[in-house]
Design a protein around this motif. Structure first.
Motif, short mmCIF file in Angstrom:
data_model
loop_
_atom_site.label_atom_id
_atom_site.label_comp_id
_atom_site.label_asym_id
_atom_site.label_seq_id
_atom_site.Cartn_x
_atom_site.Cartn_y
_atom_site.Cartn_z
N ARG A 30 0.81 -1.21 0.00
CA ARG A 30 0.00 0.00 0.00
C ARG A 30 0.85 1.27 0.00
O ARG A 30 0.34 2.35 -0.28
CB ARG A 30 -0.93 0.00 1.20
CG ARG A 30 -1.96 -1.12 1.13
CD ARG A 30 -2.96 -0.98 2.27
NE ARG A 30 -3.87 -2.09 2.29
CZ ARG A 30 -5.04 -2.12 1.67
NH1 ARG A 30 -5.43 -1.10 0.96
NH2 ARG A 30 -5.80 -3.18 1.74
N THR A 31 2.11 1.14 0.33
CA THR A 31 2.98 2.31 0.37
C THR A 31 4.18 2.06 -0.51
O THR A 31 4.49 0.90 -0.83
CB THR A 31 3.46 2.60 1.81
OG1 THR A 31 4.29 1.51 2.23
CG2 THR A 31 2.28 2.77 2.78
N PRO A 32 4.90 3.11 -0.90
CA PRO A 32 6.11 2.90 -1.69
C PRO A 32 7.12 2.01 -0.97
O PRO A 32 7.80 1.20 -1.61
CB PRO A 32 6.66 4.32 -1.90
CG PRO A 32 5.47 5.21 -1.77
CD PRO A 32 4.58 4.55 -0.77
N GLU A 33 7.20 2.13 0.34
CA GLU A 33 8.14 1.30 1.09
C GLU A 33 7.72 -0.17 1.04
O GLU A 33 8.55 -1.06 0.89
CB GLU A 33 8.22 1.78 2.57
CG GLU A 33 8.81 3.15 2.76
CD GLU A 33 7.82 4.28 2.46
OE1 GLU A 33 6.58 4.04 2.48
OE2 GLU A 33 8.29 5.39 2.17
N ALA A 67 11.80 -6.35 -3.71
CA ALA A 67 13.10 -6.87 -3.31
C ALA A 67 13.01 -8.35 -2.92
O ALA A 67 14.00 -9.09 -3.05
CB ALA A 67 13.66 -6.05 -2.15
N GLY A 68 11.85 -8.78 -2.49
CA GLY A 68 11.68 -10.17 -2.07
C GLY A 68 11.34 -11.14 -3.19
O GLY A 68 11.28 -12.35 -2.98
#
Length: 114
Positions: free
Chosen positions: A9-12, A19-20
């Motif tokens: 839901r967020t850029p992070e 990355a996973g």
């Protein structure tokens, strides 16, 4: 992110998700050729998979009949359905096995021209 099924839901969250990710290596040309060779030929019939529940006794009878006909059970079931549909067709007039055998005995062998 708290659950596996939850979307980022967020850029992070998206960065962590990306990355996973892991990817399998691309198939080698030989593996790709083997995969393509495993495909059905162009123009072949498309088969639809159906799930079918049968009483044990009926399944055993189908297995016995298929074995006697020397075909897989799925082929035997498909042929039985085709015959039932042919009998129900409005323009079809089924005949008895005796009539069919009588008609076959009247046929002449085909001549092969060389």
């Amino acid at each position: 992110m708290s659950g596996k099924a939850e979307m980022p839901r967020t850029p992070e969250d998206l960065s962590a998700f990306m990355a996973g990710l892991t990817f399998e290596p691309a198939p080698t040309p030989q593996q790709e050729a083997e995969l393509l060779d495993a495909l059905p030929p162009t123009g072949s019939a498309v088969m639809v998979v159906r799930s079918l529940r049968l009483p044990v006794e009926l399944d055993e009878a189908v297995a016995t009949a298929a074995k006697a006909a020397e075909v897989p059970k799925t082929t035997w079931i498909r042929q039985a359905i085709e015959m039932a549909l042919a009998v129900q067709a409005e323009d079809d007039q089924p005949i008895s096995r005796a009539e069919a055998l009588r008609a076959l005995t009247l046929l002449r062998p085909a001549r092969h021209v060389i």
